[in-house]
Design a protein around this motif. Structure first.
Motif, PDB file in Angstrom:
ATOM      1  N   PHE A  36       0.836  -1.204   0.000  1.00 18.61           N
ATOM      2  CA  PHE A  36       0.000   0.000   0.000  1.00 18.61           C
ATOM      3  C   PHE A  36       0.874   1.258   0.000  1.00 18.61           C
ATOM      4  O   PHE A  36       0.645   2.181  -0.781  1.00 18.61           O
ATOM      5  N   TYR A  37       1.862   1.290   0.862  1.00 14.54           N
ATOM      6  CA  TYR A  37       2.702   2.481   0.997  1.00 14.54           C
ATOM      7  C   TYR A  37       3.571   2.697  -0.242  1.00 14.54           C
ATOM      8  O   TYR A  37       3.756   3.836  -0.688  1.00 14.54           O
ATOM      9  N   GLY A  38       4.092   1.622  -0.808  1.00 16.91           N
ATOM     10  CA  GLY A  38       4.861   1.739  -2.041  1.00 16.91           C
ATOM     11  C   GLY A  38       4.014   2.262  -3.183  1.00 16.91           C
ATOM     12  O   GLY A  38       4.437   3.152  -3.935  1.00 16.91           O
ATOM     13  N   ALA A  39       2.811   1.731  -3.325  1.00 18.16           N
ATOM     14  CA  ALA A  39       1.915   2.184  -4.392  1.00 18.16           C
ATOM     15  C   ALA A  39       1.471   3.623  -4.164  1.00 18.16           C
ATOM     16  O   ALA A  39       1.330   4.395  -5.119  1.00 18.16           O
ATOM     17  N   LEU A  40       1.281   4.002  -2.915  1.00 19.15           N
ATOM     18  CA  LEU A  40       0.874   5.377  -2.599  1.00 19.15           C
ATOM     19  C   LEU A  40       1.972   6.368  -2.977  1.00 19.15           C
ATOM     20  O   LEU A  40       1.699   7.399  -3.608  1.00 19.15           O
ATOM     21  N   VAL A  41       3.203   6.070  -2.638  1.00 18.52           N
ATOM     22  CA  VAL A  41       4.315   6.961  -2.981  1.00 18.52           C
ATOM     23  C   VAL A  41       4.496   7.019  -4.503  1.00 18.52           C
ATOM     24  O   VAL A  41       4.731   8.099  -5.060  1.00 18.52           O
ATOM     25  N   LEU A  42       4.375   5.886  -5.163  1.00 15.73           N
ATOM     26  CA  LEU A  42       4.472   5.893  -6.623  1.00 15.73           C
ATOM     27  C   LEU A  42       3.343   6.709  -7.257  1.00 15.73           C
ATOM     28  O   LEU A  42       3.563   7.413  -8.246  1.00 15.73           O
ATOM     29  N   SER A  43       2.147   6.637  -6.692  1.00 13.68           N
ATOM     30  CA  SER A  43       1.024   7.414  -7.223  1.00 13.68           C
ATOM     31  C   SER A  43       1.279   8.910  -7.101  1.00 13.68           C
ATOM     32  O   SER A  43       1.038   9.672  -8.042  1.00 13.68           O
ATOM     33  N   VAL A  44       1.778   9.326  -5.958  1.00 14.46           N
ATOM     34  CA  VAL A  44       2.088  10.751  -5.763  1.00 14.46           C
ATOM     35  C   VAL A  44       3.184  11.185  -6.734  1.00 14.46           C
ATOM     36  O   VAL A  44       3.110  12.271  -7.326  1.00 14.46           O
ATOM     37  N   SER A  45       4.184  10.357  -6.907  1.00 15.39           N
ATOM     38  CA  SER A  45       5.263  10.651  -7.853  1.00 15.39           C
ATOM     39  C   SER A  45       4.722  10.774  -9.276  1.00 15.39           C
ATOM     40  O   SER A  45       5.123  11.666 -10.033  1.00 15.39           O
ATOM     41  N   LEU A  46       3.814   9.904  -9.642  1.00 18.04           N
ATOM     42  CA  LEU A  46       3.243   9.939 -10.995  1.00 18.04           C
ATOM     43  C   LEU A  46       2.390  11.178 -11.220  1.00 18.04           C
ATOM     44  O   LEU A  46       2.353  11.707 -12.338  1.00 18.04           O
TER      45      LEU A  46
END
Length: 84
Positions: A36-46
């Motif tokens: 969840f946290y990895g996907a959340l950080v990647l989403s913000v980066s995207l």
């Protein structure tokens, strides 16, 4: 990437920061408790990538929108559920 960050106008330090965040987030996707946290950080980066491509570079960002949809779906499906 050096040319990309030169076009955007940010210093090269941001290239290193984003690289560490994105690689760390991608690694977190392999650990079930951290997905969840990895996907959340990647989403913000995207979201940042989409804004930069659209507003600063005036390039299409459709591929980044597809990646954002995928990482957001992963974050949604793997979100921590509240224990009541």
């Amino acid at each position: 990437m050096v040319g990309f960050f030169a076009q955007v106008g940010f210093g090269q330090w941001l290239r290193y920061v984003l690289g560490v965040l994105e690689v760390g987030s991608a690694i977190a996707l392999f650990f079930p408790r951290q997905v969840f946290y990895g996907a959340l950080v990647l989403s913000v980066s995207l979201v940042g990538h989409i804004v930069i491509h659209q507003q600063v570079l005036h390039r299409p960002a459709s591929f980044f929108v597809l990646l954002l949809a995928a990482t957001s779906l992963i974050a949604y499906l793997r979100r921590p559920l509240a224990k009541t």
